[in-house]
Design an enzyme around this catalytic site. Structure first.
Site, PDB file in Angstrom:
ATOM      1  N   ASN A  11       0.868  -1.176   0.000  1.00  0.00           N
ATOM      2  CA  ASN A  11       0.000   0.000   0.000  1.00  0.00           C
ATOM      3  C   ASN A  11       0.906   1.226   0.000  1.00  0.00           C
ATOM      4  O   ASN A  11       1.527   1.534   1.017  1.00  0.00           O
ATOM      5  CB  ASN A  11      -0.890  -0.039   1.255  1.00  0.00           C
ATOM      6  CG  ASN A  11      -1.700   1.231   1.432  1.00  0.00           C
ATOM      7  OD1 ASN A  11      -1.797   2.049   0.522  1.00  0.00           O
ATOM      8  ND2 ASN A  11      -2.280   1.408   2.609  1.00  0.00           N
ATOM      9  N   LYS A  13       0.159   4.314  -0.327  1.00  0.00           N
ATOM     10  CA  LYS A  13      -0.464   5.495   0.290  1.00  0.00           C
ATOM     11  C   LYS A  13      -0.236   6.739  -0.581  1.00  0.00           C
ATOM     12  O   LYS A  13      -0.176   6.639  -1.797  1.00  0.00           O
ATOM     13  CB  LYS A  13       0.054   5.684   1.715  1.00  0.00           C
ATOM     14  CG  LYS A  13      -0.027   4.399   2.532  1.00  0.00           C
ATOM     15  CD  LYS A  13       0.163   4.616   3.997  1.00  0.00           C
ATOM     16  CE  LYS A  13       0.169   3.275   4.700  1.00  0.00           C
ATOM     17  NZ  LYS A  13       0.179   3.365   6.134  1.00  0.00           N
ATOM     18  N   HIS A  99      -9.379   0.715   4.991  1.00  0.00           N
ATOM     19  CA  HIS A  99      -8.057   0.854   5.609  1.00  0.00           C
ATOM     20  C   HIS A  99      -8.177   1.767   6.828  1.00  0.00           C
ATOM     21  O   HIS A  99      -8.991   2.697   6.844  1.00  0.00           O
ATOM     22  CB  HIS A  99      -7.062   1.438   4.587  1.00  0.00           C
ATOM     23  CG  HIS A  99      -5.660   1.464   5.120  1.00  0.00           C
ATOM     24  ND1 HIS A  99      -5.193   2.470   5.927  1.00  0.00           N
ATOM     25  CD2 HIS A  99      -4.646   0.570   4.998  1.00  0.00           C
ATOM     26  CE1 HIS A  99      -3.934   2.203   6.268  1.00  0.00           C
ATOM     27  NE2 HIS A  99      -3.582   1.051   5.714  1.00  0.00           N
ATOM     28  N   GLU A 101      -6.563   4.194   7.917  1.00  0.00           N
ATOM     29  CA  GLU A 101      -6.447   5.645   7.696  1.00  0.00           C
ATOM     30  C   GLU A 101      -7.738   6.219   7.118  1.00  0.00           C
ATOM     31  O   GLU A 101      -8.094   7.368   7.384  1.00  0.00           O
ATOM     32  CB  GLU A 101      -5.228   5.934   6.804  1.00  0.00           C
ATOM     33  CG  GLU A 101      -3.937   5.758   7.601  1.00  0.00           C
ATOM     34  CD  GLU A 101      -2.786   5.171   6.823  1.00  0.00           C
ATOM     35  OE1 GLU A 101      -2.767   5.266   5.586  1.00  0.00           O
ATOM     36  OE2 GLU A 101      -1.873   4.611   7.479  1.00  0.00           O
ATOM     37  N   GLU A 171      -5.214  -5.413  10.681  1.00  0.00           N
ATOM     38  CA  GLU A 171      -4.187  -4.389  10.845  1.00  0.00           C
ATOM     39  C   GLU A 171      -4.444  -3.611  12.131  1.00  0.00           C
ATOM     40  O   GLU A 171      -5.238  -2.652  12.136  1.00  0.00           O
ATOM     41  CB  GLU A 171      -4.228  -3.416   9.669  1.00  0.00           C
ATOM     42  CG  GLU A 171      -3.990  -4.052   8.325  1.00  0.00           C
ATOM     43  CD  GLU A 171      -3.413  -3.044   7.343  1.00  0.00           C
ATOM     44  OE1 GLU A 171      -2.285  -3.252   6.915  1.00  0.00           O
ATOM     45  OE2 GLU A 171      -4.079  -2.049   7.043  1.00  0.00           O
ATOM     46  N   GLY A 177       2.551   1.862  10.692  1.00  0.00           N
ATOM     47  CA  GLY A 177       3.486   2.972  10.519  1.00  0.00           C
ATOM     48  C   GLY A 177       4.212   3.373  11.791  1.00  0.00           C
ATOM     49  O   GLY A 177       4.837   4.437  11.847  1.00  0.00           O
ATOM     50  N   SER A 217       3.583  -2.599  10.389  1.00  0.00           N
ATOM     51  CA  SER A 217       5.039  -2.626  10.576  1.00  0.00           C
ATOM     52  C   SER A 217       5.654  -3.984  10.241  1.00  0.00           C
ATOM     53  O   SER A 217       6.593  -4.423  10.913  1.00  0.00           O
ATOM     54  CB  SER A 217       5.416  -2.171  11.994  1.00  0.00           C
ATOM     55  OG  SER A 217       4.975  -0.844  12.212  1.00  0.00           O
TER      56      SER A 217
END
Ligand code: PEP
Length: 258
Positions: A11, A13, A99, A101, A171, A177, A217
């Protein structure tokens, strides 16, 4: 237990310029071309899908093209949005839905994620449905409850037949991240609970065939221990997907893990 082909997606982003995205796609293709038995894909930004798709097509690549999001309606007055038909036209076959985010930064609800997942599947495309708990939810012991809520909602209206085109990405939000990954055992426990839920909703056969990726991560150094867990079927990769050699290191860790 069916042999589930591991699946590793990058991904990207909101990173890269056009030339960087094309170069990264070429690098991912080159670095993973001999790695049999793993399904590999990349999700560039919308504006780079055309160029990345063309670069992958030019080398008849095994790397699939995915989008990071999509809109639910086929066309119309939805300023700023991108339809599934537009994505298909560019060779996109996978779409990320929900996702973290999009859920936690952009504010997408379970209901919107569910509409998106169903639209992707009804368009004949493949969906990676993301779920995962925040740190506060984990500390409150709510990991499985949050995953259950997000997965149940995300699959609302999805048929058993369509489930063959669904991958779930677990996730944990606190791991994305941050450099902190879930332990292999924590990931395994969450995946077992998700698979159990799918068994309740769709039966044992669909549950056993479902691929559940871990994301958060993941990098070459920890990928093998995570992917070697019996219910971890690959990874959704952010930071480590931005360099072809580290992404390929993760794909390599998935080879033979089926
Ligand atoms: C992600 O964004 O899906 C992700 C897992 O990111 P990272 O690998 O950087 O934690």
């Amino acid at each position: 237990m069916p042999n589930r082909t591991p699946i590793v997606f990058g991904n990207w982003k909101m990173t890269q310029d056009r030339a960087g995205a094309v170069a990264l796609a070429a690098g991912v293709h080159q670095a993973t071309v001999g790695m049999a038995g793993v399904q590999v894909g990349v999700c560039p930004a919308f504006v780079h899908l055309d160029a990345v798709g063309a670069a992958l097509k030019a080398v008849d690549s095994h790397v699939a093209l995915g989008a990071q999001d999509a809109w639910t309606e086929p066309n119309g007055a939805f300023t700023g949005e991108v339809s599934l038909a537009m994505l298909k036209d560019l060779g996109v076959s996978w779409v990320l839905c929900g996702h973290s985010e999009r859920r936690h930064v952009i504010g997408e609800s379970d209901e919107l994620v569910s509409k998106k997942a169903l639209a992707v599947l009804n368009a004949g495309m493949n969906c990676i449905l993301c779920c995962g708990e925040t740190l506060a939810q984990r500390e409150a012991g709510e990991t499985d409850r949050v995953n259950e809520r997000q997965v149940r909602a995300g699959l609302n209206g999805v048929t058993s037949e369509q489930m063959s085109r669904v991958v779930i990405a677990y996730e944990p939000v606190w791991a994305i991240g941050t450099g902190k990954n879930a332990t292999p055992q924590d990931a395994q426990n969450a995946h077992v609970a998700i698979r159990g839920l799918i068994g309740q909703l769709y039966g044992a056969g669909v549950a056993a065939a479902l691929r559940i990726q871990y994301g958060g991560s993941m990098k070459p150094e920890n990928a093998r221990d995570l992917i070697n867990q019996p219910d971890v079927d690959g990874g959704l990769i952010g930071g480590a997907a931005l360099k072809s050699d580290s992404f390929a290191g993760i794909v390599r860790a998935a080879v033979g893990s089926a």
